[in-house]
Scaffold this motif. Sequence first.
Motif, PDB file in Angstrom:
ATOM      1  N   THR A  29      -1.945   1.535  -5.441  1.00 52.82           N
ATOM      2  CA  THR A  29      -1.378   2.790  -4.877  1.00 52.82           C
ATOM      3  C   THR A  29      -2.422   3.988  -5.366  1.00 52.82           C
ATOM      4  O   THR A  29      -3.034   3.208  -5.756  1.00 52.82           O
ATOM      5  N   PHE A  30      -2.513   4.589  -4.188  1.00 51.30           N
ATOM      6  CA  PHE A  30      -3.159   5.678  -4.088  1.00 51.30           C
ATOM      7  C   PHE A  30      -2.382   7.324  -4.924  1.00 51.30           C
ATOM      8  O   PHE A  30      -1.434   7.793  -3.833  1.00 51.30           O
ATOM      9  N   ILE A  31      -3.258   8.024  -5.581  1.00 48.23           N
ATOM     10  CA  ILE A  31      -1.891   9.246  -5.813  1.00 48.23           C
ATOM     11  C   ILE A  31      -3.393  10.616  -5.183  1.00 48.23           C
ATOM     12  O   ILE A  31      -4.794  10.724  -6.332  1.00 48.23           O
ATOM     13  N   LEU A  32      -3.365  11.530  -4.227  1.00 54.01           N
ATOM     14  CA  LEU A  32      -3.691  12.251  -4.311  1.00 54.01           C
ATOM     15  C   LEU A  32      -3.661  13.578  -4.954  1.00 54.01           C
ATOM     16  O   LEU A  32      -2.494  14.192  -4.868  1.00 54.01           O
ATOM     17  N   THR A  68       0.795  -1.119   0.257  1.00 56.38           N
ATOM     18  CA  THR A  68      -0.504  -0.248   0.233  1.00 56.38           C
ATOM     19  C   THR A  68       1.044   1.473  -0.317  1.00 56.38           C
ATOM     20  O   THR A  68       1.887   1.468   0.763  1.00 56.38           O
ATOM     21  N   PHE A  69       0.735   2.133  -1.079  1.00 56.05           N
ATOM     22  CA  PHE A  69       1.892   3.574  -1.510  1.00 56.05           C
ATOM     23  C   PHE A  69       0.443   4.880  -1.972  1.00 56.05           C
ATOM     24  O   PHE A  69       0.219   4.467  -2.711  1.00 56.05           O
ATOM     25  N   LEU A  70       0.080   5.573  -0.626  1.00 55.51           N
ATOM     26  CA  LEU A  70       0.068   6.424  -0.959  1.00 55.51           C
ATOM     27  C   LEU A  70       0.402   7.371  -1.423  1.00 55.51           C
ATOM     28  O   LEU A  70       1.916   8.416  -0.377  1.00 55.51           O
ATOM     29  N   VAL A  71       0.723   9.111  -2.662  1.00 59.53           N
ATOM     30  CA  VAL A  71       1.418   9.863  -2.544  1.00 59.53           C
ATOM     31  C   VAL A  71       0.607  11.431  -2.336  1.00 59.53           C
ATOM     32  O   VAL A  71      -0.700  11.196  -3.174  1.00 59.53           O
ATOM     33  N   ILE A  72       0.956  12.085  -2.046  1.00 56.98           N
ATOM     34  CA  ILE A  72       0.801  13.625  -2.457  1.00 56.98           C
ATOM     35  C   ILE A  72       0.657  14.120  -3.689  1.00 56.98           C
ATOM     36  O   ILE A  72       2.230  14.466  -3.837  1.00 56.98           O
ATOM     37  N   SER A  73       0.132  14.634  -4.560  1.00 55.73           N
ATOM     38  CA  SER A  73       0.775  15.464  -5.821  1.00 55.73           C
ATOM     39  C   SER A  73      -0.084  16.581  -5.696  1.00 55.73           C
ATOM     40  O   SER A  73       0.205  17.172  -4.902  1.00 55.73           O
ATOM     41  N   ALA A  74      -0.063  17.018  -6.761  1.00 56.51           N
ATOM     42  CA  ALA A  74      -1.250  17.623  -7.260  1.00 56.51           C
ATOM     43  C   ALA A  74      -2.551  18.121  -8.442  1.00 56.51           C
ATOM     44  O   ALA A  74      -1.843  17.847  -9.376  1.00 56.51           O
ATOM     45  N   LEU A  75      -3.305  18.833  -8.381  1.00 58.16           N
ATOM     46  CA  LEU A  75      -4.246  19.228  -9.327  1.00 58.16           C
ATOM     47  C   LEU A  75      -3.438  19.821 -10.996  1.00 58.16           C
ATOM     48  O   LEU A  75      -2.562  20.487 -11.183  1.00 58.16           O
ATOM     49  N   GLY A  76      -3.680  18.924 -11.863  1.00 59.55           N
ATOM     50  CA  GLY A  76      -2.944  19.584 -13.158  1.00 59.55           C
ATOM     51  C   GLY A  76      -1.581  19.158 -13.856  1.00 59.55           C
ATOM     52  O   GLY A  76      -0.756  19.236 -14.974  1.00 59.55           O
ATOM     53  N   GLY A  97       3.527  15.583 -13.094  1.00 56.34           N
ATOM     54  CA  GLY A  97       3.372  14.222 -13.338  1.00 56.34           C
ATOM     55  C   GLY A  97       4.639  13.043 -13.613  1.00 56.34           C
ATOM     56  O   GLY A  97       4.051  12.120 -14.002  1.00 56.34           O
ATOM     57  N   GLU A  98       5.609  13.209 -13.940  1.00 53.18           N
ATOM     58  CA  GLU A  98       7.052  12.127 -14.316  1.00 53.18           C
ATOM     59  C   GLU A  98       6.944  12.182 -12.691  1.00 53.18           C
ATOM     60  O   GLU A  98       6.962  10.131 -12.880  1.00 53.18           O
ATOM     61  N   MET A  99       6.469  12.364 -11.729  1.00 51.64           N
ATOM     62  CA  MET A  99       6.632  11.723 -10.307  1.00 51.64           C
ATOM     63  C   MET A  99       5.616  10.630 -10.316  1.00 51.64           C
ATOM     64  O   MET A  99       5.501   9.389 -10.133  1.00 51.64           O
ATOM     65  N   GLU A 100       3.996  10.846 -10.367  1.00 50.79           N
ATOM     66  CA  GLU A 100       3.105  10.471 -10.480  1.00 50.79           C
ATOM     67  C   GLU A 100       3.596   8.829 -11.832  1.00 50.79           C
ATOM     68  O   GLU A 100       3.177   7.487 -10.715  1.00 50.79           O
ATOM     69  N   ARG A 101       3.839   9.004 -12.825  1.00 55.26           N
ATOM     70  CA  ARG A 101       4.693   8.178 -13.471  1.00 55.26           C
ATOM     71  C   ARG A 101       5.827   7.573 -12.764  1.00 55.26           C
ATOM     72  O   ARG A 101       5.424   6.351 -13.505  1.00 55.26           O
ATOM     73  N   ASP A 102       6.437   7.365 -12.066  1.00 51.98           N
ATOM     74  CA  ASP A 102       7.747   6.426 -11.907  1.00 51.98           C
ATOM     75  C   ASP A 102       7.045   6.213 -11.027  1.00 51.98           C
ATOM     76  O   ASP A 102       7.679   4.280 -10.295  1.00 51.98           O
ATOM     77  N   VAL A 122      -6.117   7.961  -8.958  1.00 48.56           N
ATOM     78  CA  VAL A 122      -6.307   9.166  -8.526  1.00 48.56           C
ATOM     79  C   VAL A 122      -7.113   9.679  -8.407  1.00 48.56           C
ATOM     80  O   VAL A 122      -8.624   9.727  -8.771  1.00 48.56           O
ATOM     81  N   ILE A 123      -6.719  10.523  -6.932  1.00 48.66           N
ATOM     82  CA  ILE A 123      -7.993  10.611  -6.572  1.00 48.66           C
ATOM     83  C   ILE A 123      -7.845  12.979  -6.304  1.00 48.66           C
ATOM     84  O   ILE A 123      -7.207  12.681  -5.759  1.00 48.66           O
ATOM     85  N   THR A 124      -9.363  13.021  -6.320  1.00 48.73           N
ATOM     86  CA  THR A 124      -8.860  14.315  -7.742  1.00 48.73           C
ATOM     87  C   THR A 124      -9.475  15.145  -5.956  1.00 48.73           C
ATOM     88  O   THR A 124     -10.078  14.209  -4.891  1.00 48.73           O
ATOM     89  N   SER A 125      -9.573  16.484  -5.917  1.00 51.58           N
ATOM     90  CA  SER A 125      -9.797  17.043  -4.801  1.00 51.58           C
ATOM     91  C   SER A 125     -11.288  17.008  -4.266  1.00 51.58           C
ATOM     92  O   SER A 125     -11.522  16.870  -3.669  1.00 51.58           O
ATOM     93  N   ASP A 126     -12.165  17.341  -5.460  1.00 49.60           N
ATOM     94  CA  ASP A 126     -13.836  16.915  -4.756  1.00 49.60           C
ATOM     95  C   ASP A 126     -13.854  15.354  -5.074  1.00 49.60           C
ATOM     96  O   ASP A 126     -14.728  15.629  -3.942  1.00 49.60           O
ATOM     97  N   ASP A 127     -13.385  14.301  -4.856  1.00 50.08           N
ATOM     98  CA  ASP A 127     -12.726  12.912  -3.985  1.00 50.08           C
ATOM     99  C   ASP A 127     -12.695  12.486  -2.584  1.00 50.08           C
ATOM    100  O   ASP A 127     -12.901  11.759  -2.464  1.00 50.08           O
TER     101      ASP A 127
END
Length: 221
Positions: free
Chosen positions: A143-146, A107-115, A129-134, A208-213
């Motif tokens: 895996t969850f990317i917020l 289980t791996f969760l990471v905070i990214s950013a909208l856009g 974006g490159e972080m998410e990809r890798d 991928v979990i966006t801010s509204d979710d």
Amino acid sequence: MKKTAIILGASGLTGGLLLDLLINDDRYESIKLFSRSKLEGLPSKVTQFIGDLLELKQFKNDFTGDQVFCCIGTTKSKTPDKDLYKKIDHGIPVSAAKLAKANGIETFLVISALGADAKSSVFYNKTKGEMERDVLKQDIKKTFILQPSLIGGDRKESRTLEAIGKDVFIVIQPFFFGKLKKYKSTDPKNMAKAMINLANSTSYSEVVITSDDIKRITINN
């Protein structure tokens, strides 16, 4: 069975709130913090590993547990050097994901950013974006990317431009509805709660979990 959580970025706003929640969550018997400096006044269930996170691989033998919560991130004002910025915002999360994969953490969760977009011409969006990809390349089972919009709340350091941005957001947010809902600012406490809910859920398939979710996940659990 009780769990062991790993947090990177516990000294930050969201990471600190996440730490508080995990300390008071009986599902967790152990919390491991990986950071540059020691936090004081923490209970015995928290173990701290202090060192240079840009060399995270040095902690390979200690980087063991059930869930990784990566809340690492910097800003242009704090880190104007683009090379160092990328080492932090891209390098640390990706290194953490590689260690998680190598040590069998599912289980791996990471905070990214909208856009976030690896093909963007905007350095910040491209880096995220490159972080998410890798991170996704590591193929960690859960895996969850917020992707929050602007994160609300008060930080220890002063960020004048960000504070101005928040004031503007407060004024215009009532006009955000429909497809614009995801651009509403994100409460950091909701972010922390959502991360824990996602980590312990068996019902969410979205990666991928966006801010509204993020708010919805917090309310519905």
